[in-house]
Scaffold this active site. Sequence first.
Site, mmCIF file in Angstrom:
data_model
loop_
_atom_site.group_PDB
_atom_site.id
_atom_site.type_symbol
_atom_site.label_atom_id
_atom_site.label_comp_id
_atom_site.label_asym_id
_atom_site.label_seq_id
_atom_site.Cartn_x
_atom_site.Cartn_y
_atom_site.Cartn_z
ATOM 1 N N HIS A 205 4.878 -2.234 6.410
ATOM 2 C CA HIS A 205 3.443 -2.541 6.343
ATOM 3 C C HIS A 205 2.734 -1.923 5.144
ATOM 4 O O HIS A 205 1.573 -2.207 4.914
ATOM 5 C CB HIS A 205 2.733 -2.110 7.620
ATOM 6 C CG HIS A 205 2.522 -0.620 7.699
ATOM 7 N ND1 HIS A 205 3.534 0.250 7.995
ATOM 8 C CD2 HIS A 205 1.429 0.144 7.477
ATOM 9 C CE1 HIS A 205 3.062 1.484 7.982
ATOM 10 N NE2 HIS A 205 1.794 1.461 7.664
HETATM 11 C C1 UD1 Z 1 -3.453 1.374 8.600
HETATM 12 C C2 UD1 Z 1 -3.471 2.720 7.893
HETATM 13 C C3 UD1 Z 1 -2.040 3.176 7.626
HETATM 14 C C4 UD1 Z 1 -1.218 3.159 8.877
HETATM 15 C C5 UD1 Z 1 -1.282 1.761 9.478
HETATM 16 C C6 UD1 Z 1 -0.481 1.661 10.739
HETATM 17 C C7 UD1 Z 1 -5.352 3.185 6.370
HETATM 18 C C8 UD1 Z 1 -5.750 3.271 4.959
HETATM 19 N N1 UD1 Z 1 -4.135 2.656 6.604
HETATM 20 O O1 UD1 Z 1 -2.924 0.415 7.682
HETATM 21 O O2 UD1 Z 1 -2.071 4.494 7.131
HETATM 22 O O3 UD1 Z 1 0.121 3.500 8.588
HETATM 23 O O4 UD1 Z 1 -2.658 1.459 9.752
HETATM 24 O O5 UD1 Z 1 -0.526 0.377 11.252
HETATM 25 O O6 UD1 Z 1 -6.103 3.586 7.239
HETATM 26 N N2 UD1 Z 1 -5.129 -6.288 11.128
HETATM 27 C C9 UD1 Z 1 -5.069 -7.132 12.216
HETATM 28 N N3 UD1 Z 1 -5.253 -6.581 13.439
HETATM 29 C C10 UD1 Z 1 -5.508 -5.272 13.638
HETATM 30 C C11 UD1 Z 1 -5.592 -4.431 12.520
HETATM 31 C C12 UD1 Z 1 -5.379 -4.956 11.269
HETATM 32 O O7 UD1 Z 1 -4.835 -8.318 12.086
HETATM 33 O O8 UD1 Z 1 -5.668 -4.846 14.803
HETATM 34 C C13 UD1 Z 1 -4.901 -6.860 9.788
HETATM 35 C C14 UD1 Z 1 -6.180 -7.202 9.078
HETATM 36 O O9 UD1 Z 1 -5.973 -8.403 8.425
HETATM 37 C C15 UD1 Z 1 -6.370 -6.098 8.069
HETATM 38 C C16 UD1 Z 1 -4.937 -5.667 7.780
HETATM 39 O O10 UD1 Z 1 -4.223 -5.903 9.005
HETATM 40 O O11 UD1 Z 1 -7.040 -6.518 6.933
HETATM 41 C C17 UD1 Z 1 -4.811 -4.216 7.413
HETATM 42 O O12 UD1 Z 1 -5.436 -3.362 8.386
HETATM 43 P P1 UD1 Z 1 -6.000 -1.915 7.946
HETATM 44 O O13 UD1 Z 1 -6.513 -1.186 9.128
HETATM 45 O O14 UD1 Z 1 -6.910 -2.081 6.788
HETATM 46 O O15 UD1 Z 1 -4.724 -1.179 7.358
HETATM 47 P P2 UD1 Z 1 -3.203 -1.132 7.860
HETATM 48 O O16 UD1 Z 1 -2.362 -1.846 6.875
HETATM 49 O O17 UD1 Z 1 -3.079 -1.519 9.296
#
Ligand code: UD1
Length: 362
Positions: A205
């Site tokens: 991820h």
């Molecule tokens: C976040 C953390 C990372 C952690 C990871 C675990 C930060 C900077 N990053 O990264 O350190 O290792 O979580 O999973 O805080 N999305 C969904 N559903 C959700 C959440 C996210 O579809 O419930 C999608 C969205 O399109 C979003 C993307 O995932 O834009 C990224 O989510 P985000 O919370 O920004 O960062 P992660 O890559 O999940």
Amino acid sequence: MKIINVVGARPNFMKIAPIQRVMSAYKNIETRLVHTGQHYDERMSKLFFEDLQLPKPDVYLNVGSGSHAVQTAKVMMEFEQVLLAEKPDLVVVVGDVNSTAACSIVAAKLGVKVAHVEAGLRSFDRTMPEEINRILTDAISDFLFVTEQSGLMHLKNEGINDSKVHFVGNVMIDSLVYFLEKARQSKIMSDLKLDPKNFALVTLHRPSNVDNKDHFLNLLHAFEVIEKDINIIFPIHPRSRKMIESFGLQDKIDRMKNLMLLEPLGYLDFMNLMQNARLVLTDSGGIQEETTYLGTPCITLRENTERPVTIEVGTNVMVGNDKNRIIEEAQKVISGNGKHGRIPDLWDGKAAERIVKILTGE
Ligand code: UD1
């Protein structure tokens, strides 16, 4: 003593669970659980509350996804209102996600004490958003709870006063120890028709791997070779799912007949697979630690790690994004020459107890 425990994203839930559980046994501690809503999908959040027996959050901030600035700012605006209304004595944040840094900044500016659990970890790679979150959070915390020796050294080098720093072990391992027996009872192996030690488990991820098409392709090329020797189970993070679609990589994945793409799994099912896997290939931080505890060989698809103890004494090997190195290491494990390790100091399931004792001045 009134304490707010903060969670935001998937890797926070298993770190707060033991702290929340230990605190709930103290008559003189009143807790509030705040969920920022950084992760909101049922499979990234609700499932973990059930598996980890976490109480329903007292407050849900519903911030959702966004750019780093937007997500961090939303958490800060909402969390400030919570602190003004609740007036806690202490805020506990865990790990290194945007919610961790956002809530600690808000608390510090309102004069509320901050405890950072998993302090001192450093990858020295500032292109990682988590590294920025770690540095910021540690700089303004009043209690810094450290999981491994490297953390003590980094905090000293950054000039943080020793009196704030406590080496307590690893709360993520507390959850693993607490739920190990329950995880063993999961039916995931039979549901997926898997045999023990006969599959590789993959998670991906990190933006550095999945937001860059060439890097993502490199990894898929390595998986194409590895799946000829062993089945690959790949529960996929929403970020990676989105990037597969936008880079048009689905066909390539579909052509790998021994690679099984799954929705994100719950905590107990995933622990069960990690115990039973022949090897794990991952770019996660926490999984490097969990595999070290379980003795499962782990191949880390990153150029650096903030958790060096998993390499120094554990089962972890770091290979970066290089296709040939990934294949070479995987084949080593598959042929029975994987790395053996031992469990790092104080990873004994009692970190949360130590933390709460320190917080209450016992
Ligand atoms: C976040 C953390 C990372 C952690 C990871 C675990 C930060 C900077 N990053 O990264 O350190 O290792 O979580 O999973 O805080 N999305 C969904 N559903 C959700 C959440 C996210 O579809 O419930 C999608 C969205 O399109 C979003 C993307 O995932 O834009 C990224 O989510 P985000 O919370 O920004 O960062 P992660 O890559 O999940």
